[in-house]
Design a protein around this motif. Sequence first.
Motif, PDB file in Angstrom:
ATOM      1  N   GLY A 116       2.091  -1.811  -1.837  1.00  0.00           N
ATOM      2  CA  GLY A 116       1.113  -1.389  -0.993  1.00  0.00           C
ATOM      3  C   GLY A 116       0.499   0.126  -1.831  1.00  0.00           C
ATOM      4  O   GLY A 116      -0.470   0.453  -1.470  1.00  0.00           O
ATOM      5  N   SER A 117       1.220   0.528  -2.690  1.00  0.00           N
ATOM      6  CA  SER A 117       0.863   1.605  -3.617  1.00  0.00           C
ATOM      7  C   SER A 117       0.265   1.385  -4.989  1.00  0.00           C
ATOM      8  O   SER A 117      -0.037   2.019  -5.668  1.00  0.00           O
ATOM      9  N   GLY A 118       0.237  -0.106  -5.166  1.00  0.00           N
ATOM     10  CA  GLY A 118      -0.406  -0.359  -6.414  1.00  0.00           C
ATOM     11  C   GLY A 118       0.522  -0.924  -7.388  1.00  0.00           C
ATOM     12  O   GLY A 118       1.822  -0.686  -7.322  1.00  0.00           O
ATOM     13  N   LYS A 119       0.168  -1.273  -8.571  1.00  0.00           N
ATOM     14  CA  LYS A 119       1.007  -1.657  -9.730  1.00  0.00           C
ATOM     15  C   LYS A 119       1.933  -0.664 -10.086  1.00  0.00           C
ATOM     16  O   LYS A 119       3.110  -0.994 -10.713  1.00  0.00           O
ATOM     17  N   ASP A 120       1.408   0.430 -10.557  1.00  0.00           N
ATOM     18  CA  ASP A 120       2.228   1.799 -11.016  1.00  0.00           C
ATOM     19  C   ASP A 120       3.432   1.640 -10.107  1.00  0.00           C
ATOM     20  O   ASP A 120       4.721   2.092 -10.570  1.00  0.00           O
ATOM     21  N   ALA A 121       3.369   1.510  -8.817  1.00  0.00           N
ATOM     22  CA  ALA A 121       4.478   1.650  -7.916  1.00  0.00           C
ATOM     23  C   ALA A 121       5.577   0.601  -8.101  1.00  0.00           C
ATOM     24  O   ALA A 121       6.569   0.680  -7.996  1.00  0.00           O
TER      25      ALA A 121
END
Length: 340
Positions: free
Chosen positions: A161-166
């Motif tokens: 839910g926070s994106g690829k970096d997460a």
Amino acid sequence: MGYKVVVAGATGNVGREMLNILAERHFPVDEIAVLASRKSLGTEVSFGDKTLKTQDLDTFDFTGWDIALFAVGSGPTEKYAPKAAASGCIVIDNSSLYRYDPDVPLVVPEVNPEAVDGYAKKNIIANPNCSTAQMVVALKPLHDRAKIKRVVVSTYQAVSGSGKDAIDELWDQTKSIYNPTDDYQAKVYPKQIAFNVIPHIDKFLDSGDTKEEWKMVTETKKIVDPSIKVTATCVRVPVFVGHSESINIEFEDFLDEDEARDILREAPGIMVIDKREDGGYVTPIECVGDFATFISRIRQDVTVENGINLWCVSDNLRKGAALNAVQIAETLGKRVLQKG
């Protein structure tokens, strides 16, 4: 006859999932364009058995295109969505930018498909927050039977839910714990996410709630019923994909747990797996890649007069984002555009 469809943000997690779902559900596409920022220009993405190269969102002309699915975040959406809408292309936006605009419908097709009809005021339709989307799918059929007074929800939300970096942060932190020579510091989250839970999603408000918790309250009221009282605690957990929610519902009228189970079994978009035995429930890892919102642990809450508890799990990249956007496009086609 099909549609001319644009996917903006096609190289991100949600954008790629939008392309997968458009293909899986055989959405009637005559022509498709995939857009990305200039730094991702030319990146190849898959659409069914085709490979497409991304075009520049900044210079793309939306004139003559029917539907644009936006998965680019609030900043770029603020710049490019009005441009697309003004050209006659209907925007279905996954960011939070337009969700609370009274002139923009906020739609979950299983819950309020009729709201799509209000798209024409700005030529934009908003996709709700991922945690809200799966919850209202469960609430609506129960609300229709025994009006909901109050909802208490605790979420267990995946890092995707926070994106690829997460996703990378969870992976790298986990590896560093098993290999002490790897010194990995938290970058995306304020505290370690591997082997931990963080009761903090989005920024803090003056009330002490986080923005994520506020979103669930406000969006539930807009989508289902403004009279429903909602209180939420949103927690990030070390799961890659799949949001889970523990939901306590208080009704105006009594609703028996067996009737609630039957209602949910018949409701659109829901799969009930609820056996009172070891493993007789759904966990997030089991919902990945599925279209359904899964409901388990349905039981009476005897501490209030008319209460029900349930467990709700869904793939946040699908129902929480990409799938809901495609379902909005399908609803738009049936109710308004009438092609395909």
